[in-house]
Design an enzyme around this catalytic site. Sequence first.
Site, PDB file in Angstrom:
ATOM      1  N   SER A 104      -5.951   5.426   3.485  1.00 54.99           N
ATOM      2  CA  SER A 104      -5.901   6.095   2.188  1.00 54.99           C
ATOM      3  C   SER A 104      -4.782   7.099   2.013  1.00 54.99           C
ATOM      4  O   SER A 104      -4.624   7.650   0.919  1.00 54.99           O
ATOM      5  CB  SER A 104      -7.252   6.752   1.894  1.00 54.99           C
ATOM      6  OG  SER A 104      -8.185   5.768   1.527  1.00 54.99           O
ATOM      7  N   TYR A 147     -15.290  10.330  -4.751  1.00 52.74           N
ATOM      8  CA  TYR A 147     -14.236   9.496  -4.171  1.00 52.74           C
ATOM      9  C   TYR A 147     -14.494   8.021  -4.416  1.00 52.74           C
ATOM     10  O   TYR A 147     -15.565   7.508  -4.095  1.00 52.74           O
ATOM     11  CB  TYR A 147     -14.150   9.762  -2.675  1.00 52.74           C
ATOM     12  CG  TYR A 147     -12.894   9.254  -2.017  1.00 52.74           C
ATOM     13  CD1 TYR A 147     -11.707   9.973  -2.132  1.00 52.74           C
ATOM     14  CD2 TYR A 147     -12.902   8.093  -1.272  1.00 52.74           C
ATOM     15  CE1 TYR A 147     -10.540   9.527  -1.510  1.00 52.74           C
ATOM     16  CE2 TYR A 147     -11.742   7.646  -0.649  1.00 52.74           C
ATOM     17  CZ  TYR A 147     -10.571   8.367  -0.770  1.00 52.74           C
ATOM     18  OH  TYR A 147      -9.428   7.920  -0.161  1.00 52.74           O
ATOM     19  N   SER A 148     -13.523   7.320  -5.001  1.00 51.37           N
ATOM     20  CA  SER A 148     -13.667   5.903  -5.298  1.00 51.37           C
ATOM     21  C   SER A 148     -12.319   5.213  -5.215  1.00 51.37           C
ATOM     22  O   SER A 148     -11.384   5.554  -5.941  1.00 51.37           O
ATOM     23  CB  SER A 148     -14.264   5.694  -6.699  1.00 51.37           C
ATOM     24  OG  SER A 148     -14.259   4.325  -7.040  1.00 51.37           O
ATOM     25  N   ASN A 149     -12.219   4.239  -4.326  1.00 48.39           N
ATOM     26  CA  ASN A 149     -10.983   3.475  -4.196  1.00 48.39           C
ATOM     27  C   ASN A 149     -10.632   2.712  -5.471  1.00 48.39           C
ATOM     28  O   ASN A 149      -9.464   2.395  -5.714  1.00 48.39           O
ATOM     29  CB  ASN A 149     -11.123   2.502  -3.027  1.00 48.39           C
ATOM     30  CG  ASN A 149     -11.206   3.220  -1.698  1.00 48.39           C
ATOM     31  OD1 ASN A 149     -10.208   3.665  -1.162  1.00 48.39           O
ATOM     32  ND2 ASN A 149     -12.415   3.351  -1.172  1.00 48.39           N
ATOM     33  N   GLY A 174      -6.530   9.111   6.042  1.00 50.80           N
ATOM     34  CA  GLY A 174      -6.951   7.750   5.759  1.00 50.80           C
ATOM     35  C   GLY A 174      -7.630   7.073   6.928  1.00 50.80           C
ATOM     36  O   GLY A 174      -7.338   7.365   8.088  1.00 50.80           O
TER      37      GLY A 174
END
Length: 394
Positions: A111, A207-209, A349
């Site tokens: 990330s 948090y969200s990809n 990440g």
Amino acid sequence: MRARIRQGLRSSTRQQGGRRRRAVSAAAAVAIGAMTLGALAPSAASASSAAAARPDTVQQALNALVREDGMPAALASVQDRNGRTRAYTAGVGDLTTGSKVPRDGQVRIGSNTKAFTAVVVLQLVGEGRIGLDATVDTYLPGLVRGEGIDGRRITVRQLLQHTSGLPDYGIHLDDDEIRNRYFEPRELLDIALRYKADAAPGEKWGYSNTNYVLAGLIVQKVTGRPLAEEMDRRVIKRIGLSHTYFPAPGETAIREPHPQGYHRNPANGPLRDFTELDPSAGWAAGQLISTNSDLNSFFTALLAGRLLPAAQLAEMRTTVPAGTSGLRYGLGLTSRPLSCGGVYWGHGGDIAGYETRGGVTDDGRAANVAVTTIPTDEAAAQHVKDAVDRALCG
């Protein structure tokens, strides 16, 4: 894929109460080889005899990550205020052969990719081609719809700051199932849109990809070019990151010298070599490969204003609380308190096989630490962050 995507920012998702892996298996420490001492990079000056006589706290921290936390390998790159760099390694690069850890070897940076994506978006904001407070529908009309989800109500700023309320597709993927599968970005979005919104836009941080997949799609729509090409041209080549790249479709290997990456699935299972995998499920949220020193160079250049105009950098550094440990999230950039005072800026990440943590301070210090398996308990994960703190406060 739950580990490598959902946990892209472990510290924050952990504090939000997400599902966690549990205790590290004692067997993880077995077969870990001898540690290699930190060595000055060619550009660094020699340490004084008094300094050389003192135990190196960064090396001690890496040694402990291997010896006590069961990491196959740990690597670090530390830059002081004068630009002098020291590289460190501990453990072994390959559990099967016992080979040495490549100094400043390439790793999958998960990330941290989000910071690169955010920079490209903010450059386009500075060029007047994207509006931070414009809605997703401005650029991708009708694409984002679902239960409690409406792209006409979600802004670009909310995507970059994880305040959109969009569900995370990553928690619905399994590493073993997708290790050799290629995903188109729209497939990742479609997975997320099967689920209801986590919150209303702007209501809270989460948090969200999925946010960064959408940010990448907006970049492609606005520029008419692939995200990887824009990232390479606008960021990687611009500041000379010679060991950083966006893997091409179908590219599963790591190009340059690297330690092997290992993964547990389930969390209490044995370590398995996960070095080669298809990273497309990360895309704009987590696909890049880099080195610790390149990450230091990237965040140093970013904070020095070499990648963004002052107005856009100020927006990037405008943060909201993200959890309970003092972590704050800006636009693809986090700040975390240091034990010696002040904060450092970076991201961090996870991706199956590797975890990276680090960042830079406003006065020019930089440090990044990588380990070759994702920590499976809270203590080990904290020890990785502690190693960064030692490097920046030493």
